[in-house]
Design an enzyme around this catalytic site. Structure first.
Site, PDB file in Angstrom:
ATOM      1  N   SER A   2       1.936 -11.117  -6.810  1.00 46.77           N
ATOM      2  CA  SER A   2       1.035  -9.849  -7.183  1.00 46.77           C
ATOM      3  C   SER A   2       0.280 -10.578  -8.093  1.00 46.77           C
ATOM      4  O   SER A   2       0.488 -11.225  -9.112  1.00 46.77           O
ATOM      5  CB  SER A   2       1.938  -8.868  -7.989  1.00 46.77           C
ATOM      6  OG  SER A   2       2.917  -8.463  -7.186  1.00 46.77           O
ATOM      7  N   HIS A  43      -3.464  -7.214  -2.917  1.00 46.72           N
ATOM      8  CA  HIS A  43      -2.644  -8.289  -2.136  1.00 46.72           C
ATOM      9  C   HIS A  43      -3.658  -8.497  -0.946  1.00 46.72           C
ATOM     10  O   HIS A  43      -3.648  -7.666   0.098  1.00 46.72           O
ATOM     11  CB  HIS A  43      -1.428  -7.763  -1.560  1.00 46.72           C
ATOM     12  CG  HIS A  43      -0.539  -7.496  -2.596  1.00 46.72           C
ATOM     13  ND1 HIS A  43       0.726  -8.388  -3.216  1.00 46.72           N
ATOM     14  CD2 HIS A  43      -0.381  -6.530  -3.733  1.00 46.72           C
ATOM     15  CE1 HIS A  43       1.417  -7.847  -4.161  1.00 46.72           C
ATOM     16  NE2 HIS A  43       0.790  -6.723  -4.469  1.00 46.72           N
ATOM     17  N   HIS A  72       5.794  -5.985   0.914  1.00 46.78           N
ATOM     18  CA  HIS A  72       6.960  -5.471   0.087  1.00 46.78           C
ATOM     19  C   HIS A  72       7.900  -4.648   0.881  1.00 46.78           C
ATOM     20  O   HIS A  72       7.369  -3.574   1.530  1.00 46.78           O
ATOM     21  CB  HIS A  72       6.540  -5.035  -0.995  1.00 46.78           C
ATOM     22  CG  HIS A  72       5.914  -5.919  -2.120  1.00 46.78           C
ATOM     23  ND1 HIS A  72       4.554  -6.345  -2.133  1.00 46.78           N
ATOM     24  CD2 HIS A  72       6.092  -6.885  -2.977  1.00 46.78           C
ATOM     25  CE1 HIS A  72       4.025  -7.097  -2.819  1.00 46.78           C
ATOM     26  NE2 HIS A  72       5.138  -7.509  -3.526  1.00 46.78           N
ATOM     27  N   TYR A 107       9.142  -1.932  -0.516  1.00 46.14           N
ATOM     28  CA  TYR A 107       8.753  -0.630  -1.242  1.00 46.14           C
ATOM     29  C   TYR A 107       7.578  -0.173  -0.382  1.00 46.14           C
ATOM     30  O   TYR A 107       7.317   1.266  -0.446  1.00 46.14           O
ATOM     31  CB  TYR A 107       8.426  -0.752  -2.646  1.00 46.14           C
ATOM     32  CG  TYR A 107       7.464  -1.257  -3.164  1.00 46.14           C
ATOM     33  CD1 TYR A 107       6.060  -1.324  -2.949  1.00 46.14           C
ATOM     34  CD2 TYR A 107       7.330  -2.318  -3.830  1.00 46.14           C
ATOM     35  CE1 TYR A 107       4.871  -1.829  -3.286  1.00 46.14           C
ATOM     36  CE2 TYR A 107       6.506  -3.331  -4.281  1.00 46.14           C
ATOM     37  CZ  TYR A 107       5.189  -2.891  -3.841  1.00 46.14           C
ATOM     38  OH  TYR A 107       3.994  -3.661  -4.455  1.00 46.14           O
ATOM     39  N   GLU A 108       6.879  -0.803   0.281  1.00 52.05           N
ATOM     40  CA  GLU A 108       5.766  -0.157   1.252  1.00 52.05           C
ATOM     41  C   GLU A 108       6.300   0.663   2.384  1.00 52.05           C
ATOM     42  O   GLU A 108       5.541   1.221   3.259  1.00 52.05           O
ATOM     43  CB  GLU A 108       4.871  -1.346   1.732  1.00 52.05           C
ATOM     44  CG  GLU A 108       4.085  -2.121   0.605  1.00 52.05           C
ATOM     45  CD  GLU A 108       3.176  -3.358   1.126  1.00 52.05           C
ATOM     46  OE1 GLU A 108       2.523  -3.280   1.777  1.00 52.05           O
ATOM     47  OE2 GLU A 108       3.688  -4.403   0.574  1.00 52.05           O
ATOM     48  N   ALA A 131       5.625 -11.853 -10.100  1.00 48.41           N
ATOM     49  CA  ALA A 131       5.584 -11.138 -11.367  1.00 48.41           C
ATOM     50  C   ALA A 131       6.977 -10.381 -11.709  1.00 48.41           C
ATOM     51  O   ALA A 131       7.519  -9.698 -10.767  1.00 48.41           O
ATOM     52  CB  ALA A 131       4.407  -9.999 -11.407  1.00 48.41           C
ATOM     53  N   MET A 137      10.349  -6.665  -7.594  1.00 48.56           N
ATOM     54  CA  MET A 137      10.487  -6.008  -6.369  1.00 48.56           C
ATOM     55  C   MET A 137      10.181  -6.687  -5.331  1.00 48.56           C
ATOM     56  O   MET A 137       9.909  -6.226  -4.020  1.00 48.56           O
ATOM     57  CB  MET A 137       9.466  -4.686  -6.267  1.00 48.56           C
ATOM     58  CG  MET A 137       9.543  -3.878  -7.466  1.00 48.56           C
ATOM     59  SD  MET A 137       8.516  -2.488  -7.701  1.00 48.56           S
ATOM     60  CE  MET A 137       8.673  -1.830  -9.289  1.00 48.56           C
ATOM     61  N   SER A 138      10.173  -8.126  -5.211  1.00 49.14           N
ATOM     62  CA  SER A 138      10.008  -9.024  -4.095  1.00 49.14           C
ATOM     63  C   SER A 138      11.177 -10.259  -4.089  1.00 49.14           C
ATOM     64  O   SER A 138      11.857 -10.290  -4.629  1.00 49.14           O
ATOM     65  CB  SER A 138       8.494  -9.605  -4.051  1.00 49.14           C
ATOM     66  OG  SER A 138       8.485 -10.323  -5.529  1.00 49.14           O
ATOM     67  N   ASN A 162       5.870  -8.314 -18.439  1.00 48.05           N
ATOM     68  CA  ASN A 162       6.029  -7.526 -19.274  1.00 48.05           C
ATOM     69  C   ASN A 162       7.338  -7.377 -19.827  1.00 48.05           C
ATOM     70  O   ASN A 162       8.229  -7.979 -19.013  1.00 48.05           O
ATOM     71  CB  ASN A 162       5.719  -5.896 -18.671  1.00 48.05           C
ATOM     72  CG  ASN A 162       6.499  -5.814 -17.107  1.00 48.05           C
ATOM     73  OD1 ASN A 162       6.115  -6.399 -16.333  1.00 48.05           O
ATOM     74  ND2 ASN A 162       7.632  -5.023 -17.569  1.00 48.05           N
ATOM     75  N   HIS A 221       1.543  -0.584 -14.478  1.00 53.04           N
ATOM     76  CA  HIS A 221       0.872  -1.789 -13.645  1.00 53.04           C
ATOM     77  C   HIS A 221      -0.173  -2.349 -14.487  1.00 53.04           C
ATOM     78  O   HIS A 221      -0.184  -3.570 -13.850  1.00 53.04           O
ATOM     79  CB  HIS A 221       0.489  -1.065 -12.460  1.00 53.04           C
ATOM     80  CG  HIS A 221       0.020  -2.046 -11.259  1.00 53.04           C
ATOM     81  ND1 HIS A 221       0.900  -2.989 -10.729  1.00 53.04           N
ATOM     82  CD2 HIS A 221      -1.272  -2.003 -10.426  1.00 53.04           C
ATOM     83  CE1 HIS A 221       0.203  -3.605  -9.752  1.00 53.04           C
ATOM     84  NE2 HIS A 221      -1.126  -3.219  -9.643  1.00 53.04           N
TER      85      HIS A 221
HETATM   86  N1  HPA Z   1      10.169  -4.114 -12.857  1.00 55.78           N
HETATM   87  C1  HPA Z   1       9.937  -4.436 -11.587  1.00 55.78           C
HETATM   88  N2  HPA Z   1       9.027  -5.159 -11.287  1.00 55.78           N
HETATM   89  C2  HPA Z   1       8.312  -5.782 -11.805  1.00 55.78           C
HETATM   90  C3  HPA Z   1       8.241  -5.460 -13.348  1.00 55.78           C
HETATM   91  C4  HPA Z   1       9.270  -4.645 -13.737  1.00 55.78           C
HETATM   92  O1  HPA Z   1       9.206  -4.250 -15.194  1.00 55.78           O
HETATM   93  N3  HPA Z   1       7.210  -6.042 -13.698  1.00 55.78           N
HETATM   94  C5  HPA Z   1       6.396  -6.864 -12.749  1.00 55.78           C
HETATM   95  N4  HPA Z   1       7.129  -6.591 -11.595  1.00 55.78           N
END
Ligand code: HPA
Length: 275
Positions: A32, A63, A85, A87-88, A115, A213-214, A237, A250
């Site tokens: 990402s 992306h 991903h 989730y898509e 990320a 998520m990847s 984060n 995001h």
């Molecule tokens: N959770 C899930 N996926 C993420 C996060 C998170 O806090 N930060 C970046 N990708």
């Protein structure tokens, strides 16, 4: 047994091979926003995913979905800029198509970046973290279904999927560059909602340091196909609830990626000649 997934892979590999300037030994899947931070090396060839027959094209904003192939220093590299991903709504066959394509093309080393949210209390937003292991919370596995025998075994070992040799190289490269590289276990969730604080507390109890998520499907597919894997995460984060006063967004993920993308690039460029 005839398997149309294998036909699709070999057709895509044949088409991609014609466009490659080098026979890649290393593939880098950029996560990402990290594609922008890595930029495009000078020279080489750009191949949009949409021009590869059978290739699942990424749909998420930010992306871009293309390959770059060429030499970085002496090393023949294939860069994947943008990935799909789970989730898509894509299948794990689609999510791991590029990884398997790398294997068919003869790639020996897969570098994956992503990320993530930081679960472990000593981690900070902006930290680069070497992934030492993972926990699969996707509720699915890309190897589910008939085994693709030409790629690898039915029951692949995952004991050292994040290859110790490459982890040592990453630390040496980070030291040489004066970059702090922490270590952690990555848990993959389906998303796309971020986690709840209760989920994060439970992941922490399970031994996870980072959440995202990847990556996990790609690493399973790579390990299956006998590739060495290096995984580097940018903690963008603090995970949900780690700072009880903070909300996740995001935008924060994008902002941290922009701020630290160049450092990830510097680390990757220092890793390549050591492989
Ligand atoms: N959770 C899930 N996926 C993420 C996060 C998170 O806090 N930060 C970046 N990708």
């Amino acid at each position: 047994m005839h398997d149309e997934r294998w036909d699709r892979l070999t057709q895509a590999a044949d088409a991609l091979r014609e466009r490659l300037e080098v026979s890649p030994r290393v593939a880098i899947t950029l996560g990402s926003g990290l594609s922008d931070g890595f930029g495009l090396p000078v020279g080489g060839a750009r191949i949009p995913c949409g021009e590869i027959p059978g290739f699942p094209v990424p749909t998420v904003a930010g992306h871009t979905g293309e390959f770059w192939s060429g030499r970085i220093g002496e090393v023949p590299v294939l860069l994947q800029r943008g990935r799909v991903h789970f989730y898509e709504g894509r299948t794990l066959d689609e999510v791991t198509f590029a990884t398997r394509l790398f294997a068919v093309l003869g790639v020996k080393v897969l570098i994956v970046t992503n990320a993530s949210g930081a679960i472990r209390p000593d981690l900070r937003a902006g930290d680069l973290v070497l992934i030492t292991d993972h926990i699969n919370m996707l509720g699915a596995n890309p190897l589910h279904g008939a085994n693709l025998d030409p790629l690898g075994p039915r029951f692949p070992d995952m004991s050292s999927a994040y290859t110790p040799r490459l982890r040592a190289i990453a630390h040496a490269a980070a030291d040489a560059e004066g970059i702090q590289l922490k270590e952690g276990v990555y848990v993959a969730t389906l998303g796309p909602s971020y986690e709840t604080p209760a989920e994060i507390r439970s992941f922490r109890a399970l031994g996870a340091d980072l959440v995202g998520m990847s990556t996990v499907p790609e690493v399973i597919a790579a390990a299956h196909a006998g590739m060495e894997v290096l995984g580097i995460s940018l903690a963008t984060n603090l995970a949900a609830g780690v700072d009880p006063n903070a909300a996740l967004s995001h935008e924060e993920v994008i902002e941290t990626t922009k701020r630290k993308g160049a450092e990830m690039r510097r680390l990757l460029l220092a890793v390549l000649p050591r492989l």
